[in-house]
Design a protein around this motif. Structure first.
Motif, PDB file in Angstrom:
ATOM      1  N   ASP A  36      -4.518   0.537 -12.778  1.00 27.92           N
ATOM      2  CA  ASP A  36      -3.475   0.088 -11.851  1.00 27.92           C
ATOM      3  C   ASP A  36      -2.673   1.269 -11.321  1.00 27.92           C
ATOM      4  N   ASN A  74      -2.536   2.285  -7.444  1.00 27.78           N
ATOM      5  CA  ASN A  74      -1.277   2.375  -6.711  1.00 27.78           C
ATOM      6  C   ASN A  74      -1.110   3.763  -6.092  1.00 27.78           C
ATOM      7  N   GLN A 127      -0.794   4.794  -2.209  1.00 28.39           N
ATOM      8  CA  GLN A 127       0.348   5.579  -1.752  1.00 28.39           C
ATOM      9  C   GLN A 127      -0.083   6.748  -0.878  1.00 28.39           C
ATOM     10  N   ASP A 160       1.066  -1.074   0.889  1.00 25.51           N
ATOM     11  CA  ASP A 160       0.682  -1.675  -0.388  1.00 25.51           C
ATOM     12  C   ASP A 160      -0.057  -2.996  -0.199  1.00 25.51           C
TER      13      ASP A 160
END
Length: 239
Positions: free
Chosen positions: A86, A90, A94, A219
């Motif tokens: 995760d 992420n 980003q 996101d």
């Protein structure tokens, strides 16, 4: 299934050596585009370094599940591996268009020699070659198209008809979250580049708002994975 050769210690050493060379190449960069070229193989969502690291920890988390019946400690390792997955995912989201952001600089922007600052006159006289702005009508048409899609979805159409539309909307390369995030980041860049110095508190707050909104918008790009899984489950043809 095809057999794959085992990874040798020399292969791992080659990978780490390559990353070191990328770091050194960035240190020698003369313009933002040079940095973009170095970052591309790292942040690419399909074959980039971060993407491959994400896949590694995804595989580790999956394989740990096969050990749980013999040793419950494997479930803890599975949780840690899933957390790492995760975190990397992420991070990938980003920085997924970081290379593209470095390409937003004007062609005349080059590196200033260490210890020197650009003359104010040079900054004020710099030219900015930008693509032609789309008309307000074209932007309104794009917004109207999204509104039409929302109205269509409110009529509860068949899911098999909806999923291909969502796949295009949330495309991992050119979907709305990616494009909108890029627009917001470029806006923040423009605010910082063209605001009078010292930057006012109001402008700084606006820049922070655009930056945070850009990240939040980007996101939502992860939804394309959910759409892919739903299409696979329903048997809807891929894009």
């Amino acid at each position: 299934m095809p057999q794959h050769a085992e990874l040798l210690p020399s292969d791992v050493e080659a990978i780490t050596t390559g990353l070191l060379r990328l770091s050194q190449q960035i240190d020698r960069a003369e313009c933002p585009a040079d940095i973009a070229e170095v970052l591309a193989p790292i942040v690419d969502r399909h074959d980039g370094v971060l993407r491959r690291l994400t896949q590694i920890f995804e595989a580790v988390g999956d394989i740990c599940n096969d050990f749980v019946l013999q040793d419950r400690y494997a479930s803890e390792l599975q949780g840690e591996s899933d957390d790492a997955f995760d975190t990397l995912r992420n991070l990938l989201n980003q920085v997924n268009d970081l290379d593209a952001q470095f390409r937003t600089f004007a062609p005349h922007v080059t590196r200033t020699p260490r210890g020197h600052r650009p003359a104010p006159a040079a900054q004020s006289s710099a030219s900015h070659d930008t693509p032609q702005a789309p008309s307000g009508m074209r932007i309104r048409q794009a917004v109207d198209t999204l509104a039409d899609l929302a109205a269509y979805l409110r009529e509860h159409p068949p899911l098999d008809d909806v999923l291909p539309l969502l796949a295009r909307l949330l495309n991992e390369d050119r979907g709305v979250p990616i494009v909108l995030g890029s627009i917001l980041r470029c806006t923040e860049h423009l605010l910082g580049q063209q605001s009078a110095l010292p930057v006012s508190d109001e402008t700084r707050l606006a820049m922070e708002a655009f930056r945070e909104a850009a990240q939040e918008a980007t996101d939502w790009h992860v939804l394309h994975w959910d759409v892919q899984r739903l299409r696979a489950q329903s048997g809807t043809p891929g894009r």
